[in-house]
Motif scaffolding. Structure first.
Motif, mmCIF file in Angstrom:
data_model
loop_
_atom_site.group_PDB
_atom_site.id
_atom_site.type_symbol
_atom_site.label_atom_id
_atom_site.label_comp_id
_atom_site.label_asym_id
_atom_site.label_seq_id
_atom_site.Cartn_x
_atom_site.Cartn_y
_atom_site.Cartn_z
ATOM 1 N N GLU A 5 45.992 -30.205 -6.477
ATOM 2 C CA GLU A 5 47.239 -30.523 -6.704
ATOM 3 C C GLU A 5 47.607 -30.766 -8.203
ATOM 4 O O GLU A 5 46.715 -31.105 -8.814
ATOM 5 C CB GLU A 5 47.541 -32.127 -6.020
ATOM 6 C CG GLU A 5 49.052 -32.502 -6.186
ATOM 7 C CD GLU A 5 49.071 -33.832 -5.629
ATOM 8 O OE1 GLU A 5 49.616 -34.904 -6.415
ATOM 9 O OE2 GLU A 5 48.713 -33.927 -4.376
ATOM 10 N N LEU A 6 48.719 -30.076 -8.744
ATOM 11 C CA LEU A 6 49.180 -30.330 -9.959
ATOM 12 C C LEU A 6 49.611 -31.409 -10.243
ATOM 13 O O LEU A 6 50.562 -32.021 -9.457
ATOM 14 C CB LEU A 6 50.264 -29.322 -10.311
ATOM 15 C CG LEU A 6 50.519 -28.900 -11.635
ATOM 16 C CD1 LEU A 6 49.413 -28.545 -12.549
ATOM 17 C CD2 LEU A 6 51.571 -27.942 -11.743
ATOM 18 N N ARG A 7 49.272 -32.409 -11.080
ATOM 19 C CA ARG A 7 49.860 -33.648 -11.441
ATOM 20 C C ARG A 7 50.750 -33.756 -12.599
ATOM 21 O O ARG A 7 50.231 -32.986 -13.782
ATOM 22 C CB ARG A 7 48.655 -34.813 -11.673
ATOM 23 C CG ARG A 7 47.602 -35.062 -10.557
ATOM 24 C CD ARG A 7 46.554 -35.610 -10.719
ATOM 25 N NE ARG A 7 47.140 -36.987 -11.044
ATOM 26 C CZ ARG A 7 46.253 -37.901 -11.881
ATOM 27 N NH1 ARG A 7 45.179 -37.525 -12.341
ATOM 28 N NH2 ARG A 7 46.777 -39.174 -11.930
ATOM 29 N N LEU A 8 51.925 -34.046 -12.594
ATOM 30 C CA LEU A 8 53.061 -34.022 -13.625
ATOM 31 C C LEU A 8 53.437 -35.345 -13.722
ATOM 32 O O LEU A 8 53.537 -36.291 -13.047
ATOM 33 C CB LEU A 8 54.136 -33.112 -13.082
ATOM 34 C CG LEU A 8 53.781 -31.824 -12.814
ATOM 35 C CD1 LEU A 8 55.005 -31.132 -12.246
ATOM 36 C CD2 LEU A 8 53.101 -30.893 -14.082
ATOM 37 N N TRP A 120 63.898 -32.424 -8.538
ATOM 38 C CA TRP A 120 63.697 -31.043 -8.512
ATOM 39 C C TRP A 120 62.432 -31.039 -7.548
ATOM 40 O O TRP A 120 62.097 -30.442 -6.302
ATOM 41 C CB TRP A 120 64.248 -30.006 -9.269
ATOM 42 C CG TRP A 120 64.104 -28.793 -8.725
ATOM 43 C CD1 TRP A 120 65.151 -28.067 -8.016
ATOM 44 C CD2 TRP A 120 62.806 -27.661 -8.704
ATOM 45 N NE1 TRP A 120 64.810 -26.763 -7.554
ATOM 46 C CE2 TRP A 120 63.448 -26.505 -8.272
ATOM 47 C CE3 TRP A 120 61.764 -27.867 -9.402
ATOM 48 C CZ2 TRP A 120 62.485 -25.321 -8.117
ATOM 49 C CZ3 TRP A 120 61.020 -26.912 -9.286
ATOM 50 C CH2 TRP A 120 61.289 -25.402 -8.721
ATOM 51 N N TRP A 121 61.352 -31.354 -8.466
ATOM 52 C CA TRP A 121 59.670 -30.842 -8.095
ATOM 53 C C TRP A 121 59.440 -31.837 -6.829
ATOM 54 O O TRP A 121 59.003 -31.442 -5.927
ATOM 55 C CB TRP A 121 59.093 -31.663 -9.222
ATOM 56 C CG TRP A 121 57.559 -31.164 -9.044
ATOM 57 C CD1 TRP A 121 56.594 -32.138 -8.635
ATOM 58 C CD2 TRP A 121 56.951 -29.936 -9.143
ATOM 59 N NE1 TRP A 121 55.440 -31.529 -8.354
ATOM 60 C CE2 TRP A 121 55.428 -30.118 -8.844
ATOM 61 C CE3 TRP A 121 57.095 -28.626 -9.730
ATOM 62 C CZ2 TRP A 121 54.635 -29.404 -8.988
ATOM 63 C CZ3 TRP A 121 56.068 -27.665 -9.874
ATOM 64 C CH2 TRP A 121 54.842 -27.954 -9.474
ATOM 65 N N GLU A 128 55.802 -37.205 -6.395
ATOM 66 C CA GLU A 128 56.613 -37.700 -7.569
ATOM 67 C C GLU A 128 56.229 -37.344 -8.810
ATOM 68 O O GLU A 128 54.744 -37.240 -9.212
ATOM 69 C CB GLU A 128 56.629 -39.390 -7.361
ATOM 70 C CG GLU A 128 57.410 -39.860 -6.201
ATOM 71 C CD GLU A 128 57.710 -41.380 -6.477
ATOM 72 O OE1 GLU A 128 57.950 -41.810 -7.352
ATOM 73 O OE2 GLU A 128 57.210 -41.807 -5.267
ATOM 74 N N VAL A 129 57.067 -37.519 -9.816
ATOM 75 C CA VAL A 129 56.840 -37.153 -11.275
ATOM 76 C C VAL A 129 57.145 -38.370 -12.004
ATOM 77 O O VAL A 129 58.157 -38.541 -12.097
ATOM 78 C CB VAL A 129 57.547 -36.021 -11.686
ATOM 79 C CG1 VAL A 129 56.995 -35.890 -13.068
ATOM 80 C CG2 VAL A 129 57.047 -34.733 -10.942
ATOM 81 N N PRO A 144 49.568 -41.667 -8.997
ATOM 82 C CA PRO A 144 49.068 -41.655 -7.628
ATOM 83 C C PRO A 144 47.765 -40.844 -7.392
ATOM 84 O O PRO A 144 47.733 -39.807 -7.988
ATOM 85 C CB PRO A 144 50.489 -41.036 -6.629
ATOM 86 C CG PRO A 144 51.084 -40.619 -7.861
ATOM 87 C CD PRO A 144 50.850 -41.146 -9.083
ATOM 88 N N ALA A 145 46.890 -41.226 -6.696
ATOM 89 C CA ALA A 145 45.657 -40.518 -6.463
ATOM 90 C C ALA A 145 46.227 -39.202 -5.557
ATOM 91 O O ALA A 145 47.115 -39.398 -4.870
ATOM 92 C CB ALA A 145 44.777 -41.381 -5.442
ATOM 93 N N PRO A 146 45.489 -38.015 -5.851
ATOM 94 C CA PRO A 146 45.881 -37.037 -5.277
ATOM 95 C C PRO A 146 45.538 -37.119 -3.457
ATOM 96 O O PRO A 146 44.847 -37.985 -3.185
ATOM 97 C CB PRO A 146 44.771 -35.864 -5.601
ATOM 98 C CG PRO A 146 44.403 -36.550 -6.753
ATOM 99 C CD PRO A 146 44.294 -37.924 -6.946
ATOM 100 N N PRO A 147 46.227 -36.587 -2.817
ATOM 101 C CA PRO A 147 46.252 -36.776 -1.225
ATOM 102 C C PRO A 147 44.641 -36.213 -0.848
ATOM 103 O O PRO A 147 44.413 -35.587 -1.502
ATOM 104 C CB PRO A 147 47.166 -36.125 -0.690
ATOM 105 C CG PRO A 147 47.810 -34.942 -1.634
ATOM 106 C CD PRO A 147 47.381 -35.527 -3.038
#
Length: 153
Positions: A5-8, A120-121, A128-129, A144-147
């Motif tokens: 997961e890309l974290r932004l 948009w993302w 969420e960003v 938030p932790a990755p799912p």
């Protein structure tokens, strides 16, 4: 696209500090002031065009900006952001930077492309960003932790 997961997150050049994540330019122009950190790259597919920057109406700007994002496609934008993140720790969020200090703007002008990109993302990915600058939604240390990966039977 990827199992990772890309974290932004988003912020201003001025408010960003290296402990927030990996800094990424999203502006048509480079900063005209010295930065105390090195940029990891330029996210060109989410950078507003110079013509968009001339628009003063929020609704018209957002319509044009979303049109740009949709035209560049989520897959291409993800590919570009993963390419920038690839040289860095993927557990560290990419922090998408621009110049607008949201805490210094007053309604109806308290918006910029980074907040529109974040919405948009989230609409397209469900992720969420967080905003790390003025008008913070979450603190810089509480991503938030990755799912968890799905359980296969």
């Amino acid at each position: 696209m990827s199992d990772l997961e890309l974290r932004l997150a988003t912020c201003t050049y001025q408010e960003f500090t290296p402990n927030m994540g990996t800094p990424v330019r999203t502006t048509a122009g480079a900063p005209r002031f010295p930065l105390s950190y090195a940029l990891a790259g330029h996210a060109r597919l989410i950078t507003p065009t110079r013509d968009l920057l001339k628009i003063k109406s929020r609704d018209a700007y957002e319509w044009g900006y979303r049109r740009l994002l949709n035209g560049n496609t989520l897959d291409n934008i993800q590919r570009e952001l993963f390419a920038i993140a690839g040289a860095f720790d993927l557990d560290t969020p990419l922090v998408l930077l621009c110049f607008d200090r949201l805490d210094r703007l007053t309604p109806p002008d308290d918006w910029c492309h980074r907040s529109m990109f974040a919405a948009w993302w989230t609409e397209r990915t469900g992720v969420e960003v967080p905003e790390l600058g003025g008008h913070r939604k979450k603190s810089p240390t509480s991503f938030p932790a990755p799912p968890a990966p799905p359980t296969l039977f």
